[in-house]
Write a protein that holds these residues in place. Structure first.
Motif, PDB file in Angstrom:
ATOM      1  N   GLY A   1       0.819  -1.204   0.000  1.00 53.80           N
ATOM      2  CA  GLY A   1       0.000   0.000   0.000  1.00 53.80           C
ATOM      3  C   GLY A   1       0.856   1.258   0.000  1.00 53.80           C
ATOM      4  N   GLN A   2       1.913   1.289   0.807  1.00 55.90           N
ATOM      5  CA  GLN A   2       2.827   2.425   0.814  1.00 55.90           C
ATOM      6  C   GLN A   2       3.490   2.595  -0.546  1.00 55.90           C
ATOM      7  N   LEU A   3       3.800   1.477  -1.186  1.00 57.69           N
ATOM      8  CA  LEU A   3       4.440   1.521  -2.502  1.00 57.69           C
ATOM      9  C   LEU A   3       3.495   2.101  -3.554  1.00 57.69           C
ATOM     10  N   LEU A   4       2.244   1.649  -3.547  1.00 59.22           N
ATOM     11  CA  LEU A   4       1.267   2.123  -4.531  1.00 59.22           C
ATOM     12  C   LEU A   4       0.892   3.582  -4.305  1.00 59.22           C
ATOM     13  N   LYS A   5       0.989   4.057  -3.048  1.00 64.48           N
ATOM     14  CA  LYS A   5       0.708   5.457  -2.764  1.00 64.48           C
ATOM     15  C   LYS A   5       1.867   6.376  -3.130  1.00 64.48           C
ATOM     16  N   GLY A   6       3.011   5.777  -3.505  1.00 61.08           N
ATOM     17  CA  GLY A   6       4.162   6.578  -3.874  1.00 61.08           C
ATOM     18  C   GLY A   6       4.978   7.065  -2.704  1.00 61.08           C
ATOM     19  N   LYS A   7       4.743   6.544  -1.499  1.00 64.03           N
ATOM     20  CA  LYS A   7       5.487   6.995  -0.326  1.00 64.03           C
ATOM     21  C   LYS A   7       6.885   6.394  -0.271  1.00 64.03           C
ATOM     22  N   VAL A   8       7.074   5.227  -0.894  1.00 63.76           N
ATOM     23  CA  VAL A   8       8.389   4.598  -0.977  1.00 63.76           C
ATOM     24  C   VAL A   8       8.582   4.110  -2.401  1.00 63.76           C
ATOM     25  N   SER A   9       9.847   3.995  -2.814  1.00 67.91           N
ATOM     26  CA  SER A   9      10.148   3.514  -4.164  1.00 67.91           C
ATOM     27  C   SER A   9      10.319   2.013  -4.210  1.00 67.91           C
ATOM     28  N   ALA A  10      10.619   1.382  -3.088  1.00 63.90           N
ATOM     29  CA  ALA A  10      10.770  -0.068  -3.007  1.00 63.90           C
ATOM     30  C   ALA A  10      10.581  -0.477  -1.550  1.00 63.90           C
ATOM     31  N   SER A  11      10.301  -1.737  -1.344  1.00 63.17           N
ATOM     32  CA  SER A  11      10.063  -2.232   0.005  1.00 63.17           C
ATOM     33  C   SER A  11      10.690  -3.608   0.157  1.00 63.17           C
ATOM     34  N   GLN A  12      11.255  -3.862   1.344  1.00 66.38           N
ATOM     35  CA  GLN A  12      11.874  -5.142   1.629  1.00 66.38           C
ATOM     36  C   GLN A  12      11.450  -5.611   3.008  1.00 66.38           C
ATOM     37  N   MET A  13      11.363  -6.902   3.174  1.00 65.94           N
ATOM     38  CA  MET A  13      11.073  -7.473   4.480  1.00 65.94           C
ATOM     39  C   MET A  13      11.378  -8.969   4.444  1.00 65.94           C
ATOM     40  N   GLU A  14      11.534  -9.533   5.630  1.00 64.98           N
ATOM     41  CA  GLU A  14      11.636 -10.975   5.757  1.00 64.98           C
ATOM     42  C   GLU A  14      10.255 -11.501   6.125  1.00 64.98           C
ATOM     43  N   LYS A  15       9.760 -12.459   5.352  1.00 63.99           N
ATOM     44  CA  LYS A  15       8.413 -12.964   5.559  1.00 63.99           C
ATOM     45  C   LYS A  15       8.391 -14.460   5.299  1.00 63.99           C
ATOM     46  N   ARG A  16       7.232 -15.040   5.540  1.00 63.81           N
ATOM     47  CA  ARG A  16       7.076 -16.482   5.347  1.00 63.81           C
ATOM     48  C   ARG A  16       6.015 -16.762   4.297  1.00 63.81           C
ATOM     49  N   TYR A  17       6.330 -17.711   3.430  1.00 70.06           N
ATOM     50  CA  TYR A  17       5.352 -18.275   2.509  1.00 70.06           C
ATOM     51  C   TYR A  17       4.969 -19.674   3.005  1.00 70.06           C
ATOM     52  N   ILE A  18       3.837 -20.140   2.534  1.00 69.94           N
ATOM     53  CA  ILE A  18       3.390 -21.498   2.836  1.00 69.94           C
ATOM     54  C   ILE A  18       3.682 -22.380   1.635  1.00 69.94           C
ATOM     55  N   HIS A  19       4.573 -23.333   1.814  1.00 71.39           N
ATOM     56  CA  HIS A  19       4.936 -24.268   0.743  1.00 71.39           C
ATOM     57  C   HIS A  19       3.732 -25.128   0.378  1.00 71.39           C
ATOM     58  N   LYS A  20       3.736 -25.663  -0.818  1.00 65.26           N
ATOM     59  CA  LYS A  20       2.616 -26.506  -1.256  1.00 65.26           C
ATOM     60  C   LYS A  20       2.408 -27.685  -0.311  1.00 65.26           C
ATOM     61  N   SER A  21       3.514 -28.188   0.267  1.00 67.89           N
ATOM     62  CA  SER A  21       3.403 -29.318   1.188  1.00 67.89           C
ATOM     63  C   SER A  21       2.946 -28.897   2.579  1.00 67.89           C
TER      64      SER A  21
END
Length: 828
Positions: free
Chosen positions: A313-333
């Protein structure tokens, strides 16, 4: 104008349920009032034509206008066959268009229900403003008919735009008003065009008849299909005639995207995967076709989804040019995959629509290693209980809660086993370890869930009792623990009895530091031992004599620097592969004129607390550098020895540290590369950015850097590689408790491998036995120090060690056996 909807992620569940209910009511009402007498084969033909045309040509908009065929057919069915037919047709078209997307029956029902409800509102708007719908196409349009048409268009546009804007604001944290105004404008344009086309088509049907109109509609669809194919062929021809030098560049980009070592994806602002590469498919365990049928929200861990959406949301509003974070995905298994996620915006060069570029790096192995190291550093390897560091963290939190709320009370119990050394010496360390594990288990079973029990080391345990009303509750816990531990333990077929001495420090005294209340509980415990053991004592004001003693120590310490009462001792650091002397660690000692030798364990904490550690540390650095310069002149070796000096946390935060140390190097004339400064990992982790800059400035002076007591503080592998560190020193608490079957061996192995991968060397502290030496050699540890090689000695003793090792300005002696003749020596 069709709006893309993914109700599973875009809307609250309560809202989805409400739309399903309202849509169901609208469909039931339409079916009840359906004019069955007017229905026939023309209605079926119109429905088939509407589904085919809408599914083929109602493309999702990318931010501009397109002709809404679905709404056009709905308006036409209203004008020809009354409004109920239009409501049912709207639901049917939405159902058929949503079904191939594979988002589940709930999503399909939501789309159909929303379409039916919006169509119902449009129908009754027309009826209330212009009367029966069948009469709207009879004769020329009147002002009343135009007003009714405008009202219906506005109502339908408001429903569609409002639904889409609400979804965007809920899902991507965008402005509902700004996005809704833009969508409403294009909805009005599209729906107005659809209503005009429906009026024209209805007049044509009444003039030419149903059969001719259906044939004309089919012919129009064929012509539109042919025109679309010709346009696509024209685009392909234009691409083929494009300058040839651009094609290899596009091919290279596509190849780099597909075969990148990290996961990459092109994602719509709605969250749909548009393009994914092979690495991303491998990270998530999906085939490319499977992944493209989902969106990134469905594979994101629910706990990380709000932060990820906020960043987008911050990216689409133009407040930042890029965003990074450490996050988790759920593997297919089903298991979690930790990733470093980077997202930025990209604009399509043809359609000018905005998409998201994801760059995804799998960091699961690093996270697991970090979590394991964190767990090992804050838990006792033998009992699995929290260790001192974790206990102190819980204790600090309890003090903070008590200061915020005076009615919140707690107490600390300090436990020490009576005669544990006798059990160890008589039955062996294995039985002793089993006893410690048994005591830990009984303590955990007899405490409340919110209390904390920890093992500080050896046979010492602590208990933090929180949320108590008065001291009697802590006394009851102490009595219950004593009673439970008095029951004999069955260890390897032997009955072992033990008792504990306990000290209780209640929070009512008013503590501000965790160290103080733990110190007082320890004091009360020693009081219990002196009173006969197997009992408990409560800390009171009579025990403040120690505090007075510490105050006197502070006064004496300020005079000690002026009177030259401090001296340096030096403990050798030895290479474990060939037992070559590598250097010394400078350790400060205090020879008090009246009290005699005072242990550093007594005066260093006082120096830290009072700030005396800064001038004391400066004296240690100057004296150690002066002494090393003298040895370098006396023993000009090919590989000069080094001296290590500890930096306290207060010294490290001094703004004048760099200038002071540079002046010391210049005054003493010592070679900077032969000086190594030791900093504990807790100090550098307090403020990573500031610590990194300070370490780089120290490195700029030419000295080497080491992290002391590694493994006992808040380690973070993601930051360690940023520090300009040369050496990791393994804390003696891990080394002294090593054995072949001890988990401390695995901790040491982890630290050694970590240091080797980062290009650092390792020093093991507290080497006291030959067994520990052999284990360290097997693990690949490079250097060690401890009583096994030599206790700390004064300057003359250190000089004798150098002379015995290398000879006074002569060729060094070489001895094959490091323990020849029963005397431990060093070899060159």
């Amino acid at each position: 104008m069709t709006i893309e909807i993914n109700e599973g992620q875009r809307f609250p569940q309560q809202f989805v349920n409400a739309v399903l209910v309202l849509g169901g009511v609208a469909l039931l009402a339409a079916a009840f009032w359906l004019p069955f007498g007017q229905l026939g084969f023309p209605v079926v033909l119109l429905a088939l034509l509407a589904v085919q045309v809408s599914a083929r040509y109602d493309a999702r908009p990318a931010g501009g206008w397109h002709f809404p065929f679905a709404e056009g057919f709905v308006f036409l069915s209203m004008l020809l066959f009354e409004g109920e037919v239009g409501v049912l047709l709207a639901a049917l078209v939405a159902f058929c268009c949503a079904l191939p997307e594979g988002r589940g029956w709930r999503s399909v029902g939501f789309r159909a229900g929303a379409a039916a409800f919006a169509a119902t509102l449009a129908v009754w708007t027309l009826r209330l403003t212009a009367g029966p719908l069948s009469g709207l196409t009879e004769g020329w349009p009147t002002p009343a008919m135009l007003n009714a048409a405008c009202a219906a268009v506005l109502v339908l546009s408001f429903c569609n735009a409002g639904l889409a804007a609400f979804g965007g604001s809920y899902r991507m944290n965008l402005s509902a008003w700004q996005d809704g105004a833009r969508l409403f404008f294009w909805q009005v344009v599209g729906n107005a065009a659809a209503l005009l086309a429906a009026f024209a088509a209805a007049l044509g049907v009444r003039f030419a008849g149903v059969e001719i109109s259906v044939a004309a509609g089919a012919l129009a669809c064929l012509l539109a299909t042919a025109l679309r194919a010709k346009l696509n062929a024209g685009r392909a021809l234009s691409a083929a005639e494009a300058p040839q030098h651009k094609l290899p560049e596009a091919d290279r980009f596509r190849s780099a995207f597909d075969y990148a070592a990290i996961g990459m994806a092109l994602v719509s602002t709605e969250g749909r995967w548009l393009q994914v590469n092979r690495s991303l498919c491998q990270i998530l365990g999906y085939a490319e076709e499977e992944l493209l049928l989902t969106d990134f929200l469905s594979v994101t861990h629910p706990d990380d989804l709000p932060t990820a959406l906020s960043n987008i949301g911050q990216l689409l509003k133009g407040k930042v040019s890029a965003s990074q974070m450490e996050k988790r995905y759920i593997h297919k298994s089903g298991h979690e995959v930790w990733v470093h996620w980077s997202v930025s915006l990209v604009r399509d060069q043809y359609s000018k629509s905005v998409h998201l570029i994801f760059q995804i790096q799998d960091i699961t192995d690093r996270k697991l290693a970090e979590q394991q190291l964190h767990h090992d550093a804050f838990h006792d390897a033998l009992t699995g209980l929290p260790n001192r560091a974790l206990f102190m963290d819980h204790l600090k939190l309890a003090i903070a809660r008590s200061r915020r709320n005076a009615s919140t009370r707690f107490a600390v119990l300090y436990l020490d086993l009576d005669r544990f050394k006798v059990i160890n010496d008589s039955l062996g360390h294995t039985i002793g370890d089993q006893l410690l594990v048994g005591i830990a288990d009984r303590l955990k079973k007899n405490l409340r869930p919110g209390d904390t029990v920890a093992r500080l080391g050896g046979d010492e345990f602590t208990v933090l009792i929180e949320d108590i009303t008065d001291e009697t509750e802590s006394i009851q816990v102490a009595e219950r623990v004593q009673k439970e531990l008095s029951v004999p333990f069955n260890l390897s077929g032997r009955e072992v009895f033990t008792t504990v001495s306990m000290g209780i420090a209640p929070s009512a005294t008013g503590y501000e530091r965790a160290e103080d209340i733990l110190r007082d509980a320890d004091t009360a415990m020693y009081r219990a031992k002196s009173m006969g053991k197997a009992r408990y004592e409560i800390f009171d004001k009579a025990m403040h004599a120690r505090a007075i003693n510490l105050l006197q120590m502070e006064t004496d310490m300020r005079r000690a620097l002026e009177r030259d009462e401090f001296i340096l001792h030096y403990q050798p650091i030895v290479a474990l592969d060939n037992f070559q002397l590598r250097g010394f660690e400078a350790l400060v000692r205090w020879q008090h004129p009246e009290r005699g030798f005072i242990s550093p364990m007594d005066f260093i904490p006082v120096a830290e607390e009072t700030g005396m550690i800064v001038p004391l540390g400066e004296w240690v650095m100057r004296e150690a550098c002066r002494q090393m310069h003298g040895w370098q002149k006396m023993f000009p070796l090919d590989h000069p020895l080094f001296i290590t000096v500890n930096l306290s946390s207060k010294q490290f935060t001094q703004e004048t540290l760099i200038s002071t140390f540079a002046m010391i190097l210049q005054e003493t004339g010592v070679k900077p590369q032969s000086v190594k400064l030791e900093i504990t990992e807790s100090v550098v982790m307090e403020n990573v950015d500031t610590a990194t800059e300070m370490l780089r400035q120290l490195r700029g002076l030419g000295v080497k850097l080491a992290i002391d007591d590694f493994g006992t503080g808040y380690s973070s592998l993601s930051y360690l590689h940023r520090f300009p560190i040369d050496t990791l020193k393994i804390d003696r608490s891990f080394v002294t408790r090593m054995s072949e079957n001890n988990e401390n061996v695995e901790i040491v192995r982890t630290i050694v491998v970590l240091a080797q991968n980062l290009g650092m060397d390792v020093v093991a502290e507290g080497v006291e036995t030959n067994e520990q030496l052999v284990i360290l050699q097997k693990l690949g540890c490079e250097n060690g120090q401890g009583y096994f090689f030599s206790k700390p000695v004064n300057a003359d003793g250190a000089e004798r060690i150098i002379a015995e090792t290398y000879g006074a300005l002569a060729a060094p002696a070489r001895i094959a056996n490091p323990q020849a003749n029963g005397k431990r020596v060093f070899v060159a």
